[in-house]
Design an enzyme around this catalytic site. Structure first.
Site, mmCIF file in Angstrom:
data_model
loop_
_atom_site.group_PDB
_atom_site.id
_atom_site.type_symbol
_atom_site.label_atom_id
_atom_site.label_comp_id
_atom_site.label_asym_id
_atom_site.label_seq_id
_atom_site.Cartn_x
_atom_site.Cartn_y
_atom_site.Cartn_z
ATOM 1 N N GLU A 9 0.832 -1.197 0.000
ATOM 2 C CA GLU A 9 0.000 0.000 0.000
ATOM 3 C C GLU A 9 0.873 1.257 0.000
ATOM 4 O O GLU A 9 1.938 1.280 0.603
ATOM 5 C CB GLU A 9 -0.883 0.008 1.260
ATOM 6 N N CYS A 15 -1.076 6.723 9.628
ATOM 7 C CA CYS A 15 0.141 6.084 10.157
ATOM 8 C C CYS A 15 -0.179 4.792 10.865
ATOM 9 O O CYS A 15 -1.077 4.730 11.703
ATOM 10 C CB CYS A 15 0.813 6.965 11.186
#
Ligand code: SAH
Length: 343
Positions: free
Chosen positions: A93, A334
């Site tokens: 990703e 994150c």
């Protein structure tokens, strides 16, 4: 002879190969530009290279292809998460973030991760393998091509520990920064590490102008060990010393990332320990309200707690910011990137 993946090569390496093939050295630059500026996916598109030579190239080299298999766009902030399929069907990703000052891409450096941080999704099933340099640069080229956006900066903050894939990481920097490639300025590249101390020194000594971010997340060894296994190998003191060396050698400020987890690392005592650790050094603290990872049950510190924590640090003269949470509705924030997309 096994074919070489041509996008793994720096310009110097490519020149060597081309000369060894009995061709003129300047051809390497032309080819490099086709690969890294014009983003072609076959040798046949290289129109200033003769058909004969293209055939020779085809016999000697192969070209990595990574394929966009899905794209999720945040309804909140237009952050876009790309899912790429690699040649052996692994999924990685990457994230495109749009800021007022330009676009940033967050790329992955490994399929999975072996660092085992307890709050992070990337490490859930361990490390599958390192990404090649070609796979690292291709994430950026594909995103640029798909979004038709100019990419201004790059962060190595996706899945993986870049310093656990150090050689490919260094080649990545050389290629992406090259004037005959995308030419992304070193000051616009940030690498984040959980703190592999010898590599911090090694990078510092290369005297590059890239930015270093250090995932601190706890100010004492005891607490850090409880959430980050790497803390068993390197102490907080060793890490901070290495970062100070990096700042001194490169004159670049180091960013310390600190994910605030309710009841784990967000007390006044923790803030005081950070102050002891960093006061007076060329440092910047980036506080990140911990993001949800469904397999984990950590909870974000409250807004109030985060504000108080930041105020304590700021009052001690430490530059502190609170990170905006981009793309959390599409699991692109994150610590939310992972190697499988069946969730
Ligand atoms: N392995 C490198 C690169 C990953 S960067 C590193 O550890 O720095 C990803 C950043 O997000 C790191 O600072 C990581 O610690 C942080 N992170 C991981 N999980 C998180 C979560 N659930 N919430 C907020 N930040 C997280």
């Amino acid at each position: 002879m096994e074919k070489i993946d041509i996008k793994n090569l720096t310009l110097d390496e490519l020149e060597q190969e081309i000369v060894n093939m009995g061709e003129a050295k300047f051809r390497a630059k032309q080819i490099f530009s086709w690969l890294h500026q014009k983003n072609v996916s076959s040798f046949d598109e290289m129109s200033n290279i003769s058909k004969d030579f293209r055939e020779k190239l085809n016999n000697r080299f192969k070209m990595t292809n990574i394929e966009i298999v899905d794209k999720l766009i945040s309804s909140v902030d237009k952050t876009t998460k790309y899912l790429f399929k690699l040649e052996n069907n692994h999924i990685i990703e990457s994230v495109l973030m749009k800021y007022s000052y330009g676009n940033a891409v967050c790329i992955s450096s490994q399929v999975g991760c072996r660092m085992g941080c307890t709050f992070c999704a990337s490490t859930l099933d361990g490390l599958e393998r390192n990404l090649t340099t070609a796979e690292m640069v291709s994430q950026i080229y594909k995103i640029q091509q798909d979004s038709k956006e100019k990419i201004r900066s790059i962060v190595l903050m996706g899945s993986g520990e870049p310093f656990d894939n150090f050689d490919n990481f260094l080649k990545f920097i050389e290629i992406i920064n090259h004037k005959d490639g995308l030419n992304i300025g070193q000051r616009h590249i940030t690498v984040s590490t959980c703190g592999i101390v010898p590599k911090i020194y090694e990078l510092a000594d290369k005297k590059l102008q890239i930015n270093l971010a250090l995932s601190l997340h706890a100010p004492t060894d005891e607490k850090r060990k409880s959430i980050m296994p790497i803390a068993k190998k390197y102490t907080v003191r060793e890490i901070v010393e290495a970062c100070k060396y990096f700042a001194k050698t490169t004159k670049r400020r180091v960013t310390y990332e600190y994910a605030l987890i309710a009841g784990v690392n967000d007390t006044e005592e923790d803030a005081k320990e950070i102050i002891k650790l960093l006061k007076g050094s060329l440092a910047h603290i980036n506080l990140i309200p911990v993001n949800d990872v469904k397999e984990r049950n950590y909870i974000k510190s409250s807004k109030e707690q985060i504000k108080n924590f930041a105020t304590l640090l700021k009052n001690a003269g430490i530059e502190t910011t609170i990170r905006r949470e981009l793309g959390s509705d599409i699991n692109a924030a994150c610590g939310q990137l992972r190697k499988s997309y069946k969730y």
